[in-house]
Design an enzyme around this catalytic site. Structure first.
Site, short mmCIF file in Angstrom:
data_model
loop_
_atom_site.label_atom_id
_atom_site.label_comp_id
_atom_site.label_asym_id
_atom_site.label_seq_id
_atom_site.Cartn_x
_atom_site.Cartn_y
_atom_site.Cartn_z
N GLU A 37 0.82 -1.12 0.03
CA GLU A 37 -0.01 -0.11 0.12
C GLU A 37 0.92 1.21 -0.07
O GLU A 37 0.59 2.17 -0.80
CB GLU A 37 -1.01 0.11 1.31
CG GLU A 37 -1.97 -0.96 1.13
CD GLU A 37 -2.85 -1.09 2.39
OE1 GLU A 37 -3.98 -0.51 2.30
OE2 GLU A 37 -2.21 -1.32 3.66
N TYR A 69 -14.14 26.82 -0.67
CA TYR A 69 -14.07 25.54 -0.81
C TYR A 69 -13.05 25.08 -1.94
O TYR A 69 -12.60 23.93 -1.94
CB TYR A 69 -15.56 24.78 -1.16
CG TYR A 69 -16.33 25.63 -2.15
CD1 TYR A 69 -15.89 25.43 -3.72
CD2 TYR A 69 -17.08 26.29 -1.94
CE1 TYR A 69 -17.02 26.19 -4.41
CE2 TYR A 69 -18.03 27.11 -2.62
CZ TYR A 69 -17.71 27.05 -4.19
OH TYR A 69 -18.67 27.45 -4.82
N GLU A 89 -8.34 6.47 9.79
CA GLU A 89 -8.86 7.13 10.89
C GLU A 89 -7.99 8.44 11.33
O GLU A 89 -8.30 9.41 11.48
CB GLU A 89 -8.96 6.26 12.15
CG GLU A 89 -9.92 5.26 12.00
CD GLU A 89 -9.78 3.82 11.26
OE1 GLU A 89 -10.37 3.03 11.59
OE2 GLU A 89 -8.58 3.87 10.72
N LYS A 115 -11.66 4.21 1.33
CA LYS A 115 -10.74 3.55 0.83
C LYS A 115 -11.16 2.32 -0.04
O LYS A 115 -11.20 1.32 0.41
CB LYS A 115 -9.69 3.18 1.79
CG LYS A 115 -8.45 2.41 1.58
CD LYS A 115 -7.44 2.18 2.88
CE LYS A 115 -6.27 1.57 2.42
NZ LYS A 115 -5.35 1.15 3.63
#
Length: 136
Positions: A37, A69, A89, A115
């Protein structure tokens, strides 16, 4: 005849919040606990809901009284593509902290990190975490 508009956001309880929603911010990141990863990377998708009193911006038509934004999306992308983390997290926490420190008008933020290509060995549609953080 002039009409004065009032907002529940101005009440002492401030129980009702206006929101800005920005969804689908996507960038390649290198987060995860597995070596592949961190080596190969994968897409991460972030959705945000900002809670703020938007009446001052709405009345004045002044960008400084809201959250820009475009800048927000660039900041989130920089965090996704930045230093690798083990957990989504932790990525969500980093994003929430950046939103609250960058935009004084934002009282609280909900951050969802998706994810969609997580290394899960069975078929799945998505994995995501959602956190809500507010000013102390």
């Amino acid at each position: 005849m002039d009409t004065k508009i009032t907002s529940n956001a101005n009440t002492a309880s401030r129980a009702v919040r206006d929101t800005i929603t920005l969804t689908g911010i996507t960038a390649q990141g290198f987060h995860g606990v597995f070596e592949e990863e961190r080596r190969n990377g994968q897409p991460f998708v972030v959705d945000l809901v900002l809670h703020a009193d938007l009446q001052p911006a709405g009345i004045s038509d002044d960008l400084t009284k809201t959250a820009h934004y475009g800048i927000l999306a660039e900041q989130v992308t920089a965090i996704i593509t930045g230093d690798p983390l083990n957990l989504i997290e932790a990525l969500a926490e980093r994003i929430a902290e950046a939103v609250l420190s960058s935009f004084e008008t934002v009282d609280a933020v909900e951050v969802t990190v998706h994810k969609p290509q997580a290394p899960i060995t069975v078929p799945f549609g998505d994995v995501a975490v959602t956190i809500r953080r507010s000013r102390a």
